[in-house]
Design an enzyme around this catalytic site. Structure first.
Site: not given
Lengths: 317, 324
Positions: B60, B129
């Site tokens: 990322e 998450h």
């Protein structure tokens, strides 16, 4: 290398040295705030590498970036004005020492988060390849940056996508105040290129001619093959990590050993021995560099501070 | 007008902007051959090829930084974070690079980059998450933050985001990708960034919401109306910049405000809005401004526990009744 090129490289190095000495003085006089990371001792690296670039190539650097900015055509006036926090500075007084920019000369900073600019460099190369340009991107970083994640991610993506980017590690043997032996398991930082894999070299970084020649090979490869290259120079900074660092972690003997290989002296000796007919030019250059720096300091001191009402300018387009 | 899901509307926005402007490209994990983890980029690789639709390794920080570099010299990257939970790996590039480069250089650059992907909670994904992280980005000057709640808004706002010259953080609700609604056909259908939308007019209380709490507030308003309370529901859509004009006008009319967010309470978007209302509209208030937030704990896995986490219709109705 011909004599005139050598003289030009000599002048570039001297300009960096004198610029930084003037900055050091202004810092001790408290005219400069923040951090000030000096490049003194490392001049041959940036000078040799950037001399091989075209104007349409891109350069990005870390927090020790005054030299790269000057070598890319940034003016001493605007650089010094930036250090003094003036409106006429190369970043309008918004960046300071760590954030010199000259976008019109394809010099993209001046970045203070160690290693985080490495993926950004990969992005510059990505954009040039995307548009089919033959530009090379050069990313300067220190040896301290090679252990942070973004360095690896930037290299990984550059290798994966075959991007024309030259990563130049200026290995001055200390990551901030910590010696290399305590931060790297190998002596050469360039070995980090092997995992991607990527062409690499580790070379001596005190002789500007050697730097120039090593850079020439690497840049030719990057440009013609559209592949990344990790080029490490062994160099040394005479000062501490920043002006706040007295550098007590190293010995005088070590410093003096490196000063025996001072890049400016080496270049001078090369001129005197290889091009004796140009020796007289050395003092002309010294004089003109001194004049340029005096003028820059005067310009910076006389420049206005940024207007208060403009404090929020440039936050958004 | 056609009926599309939010997923389809986002896909259409991406396709149209890729078609319109050669400098736009999409980059992220599995955006290409996999068609996108949540299928938002379905068929884009087929239509636009590997040069424009770029699969990345799991990195990322790396690909967010690549986006920043590409934006610096004129491309218009759309960077997909597979979920905003993973944006934390790349958040340095968003905050320290994208948001700052223009300012630090005194305007030498534009940063036309969009960081987008799903956020919020859905289907028992547990603590790593299921997070609403908008306040991390809303906190930072230099960024624009958008969180749409309908297919039409998703499309119009994403297209505006791609055409905007500032870095935009565009958080889609992971739970709402299948929500359907009418979407205009116009390939230049744009929605001004920074404009809230009054989803329902009312006179007794204003419910401020965005993303997943919009349908919650609309249902709550319906229940409230059967109790004789007229609630105005305002979908803020853009969290930075905030549409302060709409907020002001509405509170001056209703004199009561409840902010409903899925995110945690401390230092949140909701607490900022409440503070602004208290500061500038105190004289118009008939009751304290309330902020309903998610519980101040990490998201649990167990279904029954997860259901306790975010404000729901019932808790919104009860909060409003307490204010009246």
């Amino acid at each position: 290398m011909n004599g005139l090129t050598l003289l030009q490289l000599y002048r570039n190095m001297l300009l960096i040295r004198r610029f930084e000495e003037a900055a050091e003085k202004a810092y001790t006089e408290r005219k400069i705030g923040g951090f000030l990371h000096l490049y003194i001792g490392q001049e041959a690296v940036g000078t040799g590498v950037i001399a091989k670039l075209e104007s349409h190539d891109h350069v990005i650097s870390a927090y020790r970036s005054h030299a790269h900015y000057l070598l890319r055509g940034g003016t001493a006036r605007e650089g010094m004005a930036e250090l003094l926090g003036k409106q006429t500075g190369c970043s309008g007084g918004r960046g300071g020492s760590m954030h010199f920019f000259a976008a019109d000369k394809n010099f993209h900073g001046g970045h203070g988060i160690v290693g985080a600019h490495v993926p950004v460099a990969t992005g510059l190369a990505f954009a040039t390849k995307y548009r089919g340009e033959d530009a090379v991107t050069v990313c300067f970083l220190g040896d301290g940056a090679v252990s942070i994640g973004p360095f690896h991610e930037g290299l990984c993506l550059a290798a994966l996508w075959k991007l024309p980017v030259l990563f130049v590690v200026e290995n001055n043997l200390y990551a901030m105040g910590t010696p290399l032996s305590r931060t790297l398991v190998t002596e050469d930082a360039s070995i980090r290129a092997l995992g991607y894999p990527m062409a690499r070299a580790t070379v001596e970084g005190t002789d500007v001619v050697e730097c120039y020649n090593s850079a020439a090979q690497a840049i030719d490869y990057v440009r013609s093959e559209s592949q990344p290259f990790l080029l490490e120079f062994k160099t040394y900074r005479y000062k501490g990590h920043s002006m706040a660092d007295p550098a007590k972690y190293r010995t005088k003997e070590e410093l003096n050993t490196w000063k025996q290989r001072d890049p400016i002296n080496i270049a001078q000796v090369r001129v005197r021995s290889n091009f004796p007919e140009l020796t007289a030019k050395l003092s002309d250059i010294e004089q003109s560099v001194d004049d340029e720096i005096l003028d820059a300091v005067k310009f910076a001191e006389e420049s206005p501070e940024p207007p208060l009402e403009e404090v929020g300018y440039y936050t958004y387009v | 007008m056609r009926t599309l899901s939010i997923r389809e509307a986002l896909n259409e926005a991406l396709a149209e902007e890729l078609q319109r402007d050669e400098s736009v490209f999409l980059m992220g994990e599995e955006v290409g051959y996999y068609d996108g983890a949540y299928k938002v980029s379905r068929d884009l690789l087929k239509r636009f090829g590997e040069r424009r639709i770029v699969d990345t390794p799991i990195s990322e920080n790396g690909f967010a930084g690549v986006g920043v570099g590409a934006a610096l010299i004129g491309l218009r990257p759309i960077i997909e974070f597979m979920t905003f939970n993973f944006s934390l790996i790349g958040i340095d590039q968003v905050i320290n690079a994208a948001a700052k480069m223009r300012y630090m250089s005194a305007g030498q650059y534009k940063l036309p980059i969009v960081f987008r992907g799903p956020g919020g909670s859905v289907h028992q994904l547990a603590a790593q998450h299921s997070q609403s992280l908008e306040s991390f980005f809303v906190h930072v000057p230099g960024l624009i933050v958008i969180m749409p709640s309908t297919p039409a808004d998703a499309k119009g706002l994403l297209k505006s985001a791609v055409r905007n010259d500032n870095p935009v953080v565009f958080i889609e609700s992971e739970a709402m990708y299948s929500v359907k609604g009418e979407v205009p056909d116009d390939p230049d259908y744009l929605i001004d960034i920074g404009t809230a939308r009054i989803r329902q007019s009312g006179s007794d209380v204003t419910l401020f919401c965005w993303s997943k709490t919009v349908p919650t507030c609309l249902s709550a308003a319906e229940q409230l109306s059967s109790h004789g309370i007229s609630a105005e529901v305002i979908d803020l859509r853009t969290l930075r910049p905030l549409d302060e004009e709409v907020i002001t006008t509405s509170v001056m009319k209703t004199n009561r405000a409840v902010v409903v967010q899925e995110a945690w309470p401390q230092a949140s978007v909701g607490s900022f809005i409440a503070q602004r209302i208290n500061e500038t509209l105190f004289d118009y208030l008939d009751a304290p401004v309330l902020v309903l937030s998610g519980l101040d704990i990490p998201y649990p896995y167990a279904k029954n526990l997860e259901q306790l986490m975010a404000p729901n219709v019932d808790s919104v109705v009860k909060a409003v009744e307490r204010l009246m």
